[in-house]
Design a protein around this motif. Structure first.
Motif, mmCIF file in Angstrom:
data_model
loop_
_atom_site.group_PDB
_atom_site.id
_atom_site.type_symbol
_atom_site.label_atom_id
_atom_site.label_comp_id
_atom_site.label_asym_id
_atom_site.label_seq_id
_atom_site.Cartn_x
_atom_site.Cartn_y
_atom_site.Cartn_z
ATOM 1 N N LEU A 1 0.821 -1.210 0.000
ATOM 2 C CA LEU A 1 0.000 0.000 0.000
ATOM 3 C C LEU A 1 0.850 1.253 0.000
ATOM 4 C CD1 LEU A 1 -2.987 -1.001 2.308
ATOM 5 C CD2 LEU A 1 -2.870 -0.976 -0.191
ATOM 6 N N VAL A 2 1.937 1.248 0.719
ATOM 7 C CA VAL A 2 2.831 2.409 0.710
ATOM 8 C C VAL A 2 3.415 2.594 -0.684
ATOM 9 C CG1 VAL A 2 5.002 3.331 1.613
ATOM 10 C CG2 VAL A 2 3.354 2.307 3.174
ATOM 11 N N ASP A 3 3.895 1.511 -1.275
ATOM 12 C CA ASP A 3 4.442 1.577 -2.627
ATOM 13 C C ASP A 3 3.386 2.042 -3.628
ATOM 14 O OD1 ASP A 3 6.861 0.687 -1.630
ATOM 15 O OD2 ASP A 3 6.585 -1.383 -2.328
ATOM 16 N N ALA A 4 2.167 1.545 -3.477
ATOM 17 C CA ALA A 4 1.093 1.913 -4.395
ATOM 18 C C ALA A 4 0.731 3.382 -4.257
ATOM 19 C CB ALA A 4 -0.137 1.035 -4.142
ATOM 20 N N ALA A 5 0.715 3.876 -3.034
ATOM 21 C CA ALA A 5 0.397 5.290 -2.823
ATOM 22 C C ALA A 5 1.450 6.177 -3.482
ATOM 23 C CB ALA A 5 0.297 5.596 -1.332
ATOM 24 N N GLN A 6 2.683 5.755 -3.381
ATOM 25 C CA GLN A 6 3.764 6.534 -3.986
ATOM 26 C C GLN A 6 3.776 6.386 -5.499
ATOM 27 O OE1 GLN A 6 7.175 5.000 -1.887
ATOM 28 N NE2 GLN A 6 6.815 6.294 -0.095
ATOM 29 N N GLY A 7 3.328 5.250 -5.993
ATOM 30 C CA GLY A 7 3.335 4.992 -7.431
ATOM 31 C C GLY A 7 2.069 5.395 -8.143
ATOM 32 N N GLY A 8 1.065 5.822 -7.401
ATOM 33 C CA GLY A 8 -0.160 6.293 -8.018
ATOM 34 C C GLY A 8 -1.195 5.236 -8.341
ATOM 35 N N ASN A 9 -0.996 4.002 -7.899
ATOM 36 C CA ASN A 9 -1.994 2.957 -8.168
ATOM 37 C C ASN A 9 -2.595 2.407 -6.872
ATOM 38 O OD1 ASN A 9 0.409 1.688 -7.462
ATOM 39 N ND2 ASN A 9 0.079 -0.064 -8.808
ATOM 40 N N LEU A 10 -2.898 3.306 -5.963
ATOM 41 C CA LEU A 10 -3.431 2.914 -4.661
ATOM 42 C C LEU A 10 -4.773 2.195 -4.790
ATOM 43 C CD1 LEU A 10 -3.062 2.910 -1.626
ATOM 44 C CD2 LEU A 10 -4.129 5.170 -1.541
ATOM 45 N N GLU A 11 -5.648 2.689 -5.646
ATOM 46 C CA GLU A 11 -6.976 2.069 -5.790
ATOM 47 C C GLU A 11 -6.863 0.607 -6.230
ATOM 48 O OE1 GLU A 11 -9.933 3.266 -4.863
ATOM 49 O OE2 GLU A 11 -8.820 4.991 -4.087
ATOM 50 N N GLU A 12 -5.948 0.322 -7.122
ATOM 51 C CA GLU A 12 -5.756 -1.046 -7.587
ATOM 52 C C GLU A 12 -5.270 -1.943 -6.450
ATOM 53 O OE1 GLU A 12 -2.876 -3.465 -10.702
ATOM 54 O OE2 GLU A 12 -3.206 -1.326 -11.009
ATOM 55 N N GLU A 13 -4.326 -1.452 -5.658
ATOM 56 C CA GLU A 13 -3.824 -2.247 -4.537
ATOM 57 C C GLU A 13 -4.881 -2.430 -3.463
ATOM 58 O OE1 GLU A 13 -1.217 -4.176 -4.069
ATOM 59 O OE2 GLU A 13 -0.588 -3.676 -6.091
ATOM 60 N N ILE A 14 -5.690 -1.425 -3.232
ATOM 61 C CA ILE A 14 -6.787 -1.563 -2.264
ATOM 62 C C ILE A 14 -7.758 -2.632 -2.739
ATOM 63 C CG2 ILE A 14 -8.828 -0.401 -1.312
ATOM 64 C CD1 ILE A 14 -7.065 2.118 -1.041
ATOM 65 N N ALA A 15 -8.023 -2.678 -4.047
ATOM 66 C CA ALA A 15 -8.897 -3.724 -4.597
ATOM 67 C C ALA A 15 -8.288 -5.109 -4.369
ATOM 68 C CB ALA A 15 -9.146 -3.485 -6.074
ATOM 69 N N HIS A 16 -6.973 -5.235 -4.559
ATOM 70 C CA HIS A 16 -6.307 -6.521 -4.309
ATOM 71 C C HIS A 16 -6.389 -6.901 -2.832
ATOM 72 C CE1 HIS A 16 -3.605 -5.981 -8.088
ATOM 73 N NE2 HIS A 16 -4.757 -6.524 -8.394
ATOM 74 N N LEU A 17 -6.199 -5.918 -1.958
ATOM 75 C CA LEU A 17 -6.287 -6.177 -0.524
ATOM 76 C C LEU A 17 -7.694 -6.610 -0.130
ATOM 77 C CD1 LEU A 17 -4.988 -6.196 2.267
ATOM 78 C CD2 LEU A 17 -5.469 -3.748 2.430
ATOM 79 N N ARG A 18 -8.688 -5.941 -0.681
ATOM 80 C CA ARG A 18 -10.082 -6.329 -0.395
ATOM 81 C C ARG A 18 -10.354 -7.755 -0.846
ATOM 82 N NH1 ARG A 18 -12.825 -0.709 -2.209
ATOM 83 N NH2 ARG A 18 -12.671 0.317 -0.186
ATOM 84 N N SER A 19 -9.859 -8.109 -2.002
ATOM 85 C CA SER A 19 -10.028 -9.458 -2.509
ATOM 86 C C SER A 19 -9.375 -10.482 -1.590
ATOM 87 C CB SER A 19 -9.451 -9.565 -3.923
ATOM 88 O OG SER A 19 -9.533 -10.872 -4.406
ATOM 89 N N ALA A 20 -8.173 -10.164 -1.142
ATOM 90 C CA ALA A 20 -7.476 -11.053 -0.207
ATOM 91 C C ALA A 20 -8.250 -11.188 1.098
ATOM 92 C CB ALA A 20 -6.062 -10.538 0.055
ATOM 93 N N LEU A 21 -8.763 -10.080 1.593
ATOM 94 C CA LEU A 21 -9.546 -10.121 2.834
ATOM 95 C C LEU A 21 -10.810 -10.940 2.660
ATOM 96 C CD1 LEU A 21 -9.170 -6.446 4.080
ATOM 97 C CD2 LEU A 21 -8.368 -8.495 5.240
ATOM 98 N N ASP A 22 -11.461 -10.797 1.514
ATOM 99 C CA ASP A 22 -12.676 -11.588 1.243
ATOM 100 C C ASP A 22 -12.390 -13.085 1.267
ATOM 101 O OD1 ASP A 22 -14.287 -9.359 1.043
ATOM 102 O OD2 ASP A 22 -14.235 -9.291 -1.154
ATOM 103 N N SER A 23 -11.220 -13.482 0.801
ATOM 104 C CA SER A 23 -10.897 -14.902 0.788
ATOM 105 C C SER A 23 -10.603 -15.433 2.191
ATOM 106 C CB SER A 23 -9.727 -15.183 -0.151
ATOM 107 O OG SER A 23 -8.542 -14.614 0.347
ATOM 108 N N VAL A 24 -10.191 -14.551 3.096
ATOM 109 C CA VAL A 24 -9.866 -14.970 4.458
ATOM 110 C C VAL A 24 -11.098 -14.956 5.359
ATOM 111 C CG1 VAL A 24 -8.524 -14.373 6.519
ATOM 112 C CG2 VAL A 24 -7.475 -14.251 4.281
ATOM 113 N N ILE A 25 -11.917 -13.941 5.168
ATOM 114 C CA ILE A 25 -13.071 -13.749 6.070
ATOM 115 C C ILE A 25 -14.287 -14.496 5.573
ATOM 116 C CG2 ILE A 25 -14.626 -12.035 7.059
ATOM 117 C CD1 ILE A 25 -12.304 -10.060 6.960
#
Length: 87
Positions: free
Chosen positions: A63-87
């Motif tokens: 997320l830090v790298d994504a925020a600096q690279g300008g693709n934060l929304e894409e990484e947040i979507a990946h994180l949400r997907s990962a969370l959905d698979s765990v929860i």
């Protein structure tokens, strides 16, 4: 992920693997259902801890790298997907 973190995760996974083998033996030897279920709950808890460690590391690194690279929304979507698979 650092080498130390990787080793810690691998150590936890090895313990979980051993615990699962022990559960199989419990079933083979006819241990009571409550005893087996208690051990299954312990494995679930251990797996949840591993998942939390992985997600925490992922969030910290990506997320830090994504925020600096300008693709934060894409990484947040990946994180949400990962969370959905765990929860």
């Amino acid at each position: 992920m650092s080498e130390t973190q990787t080793q810690e995760l691998l150590s936890r996974l090895a313990k979980i693997e051993g615990h699962i083998r022990a559960i199989s033996q419990m079933v083979e030897t006819g241990r009571s259902c409550p005893e087996v279920l208690l051990q299954i709950a312990a494995v679930r808890s251990a797996l949840n801890k591993v998942a939390k460690m992985l997600l925490k590391e992922y969030a910290q690194q990506n997320l830090v790298d994504a925020a600096q690279g300008g693709n934060l929304e894409e990484e947040i979507a990946h994180l949400r997907s990962a969370l959905d698979s765990v929860i």
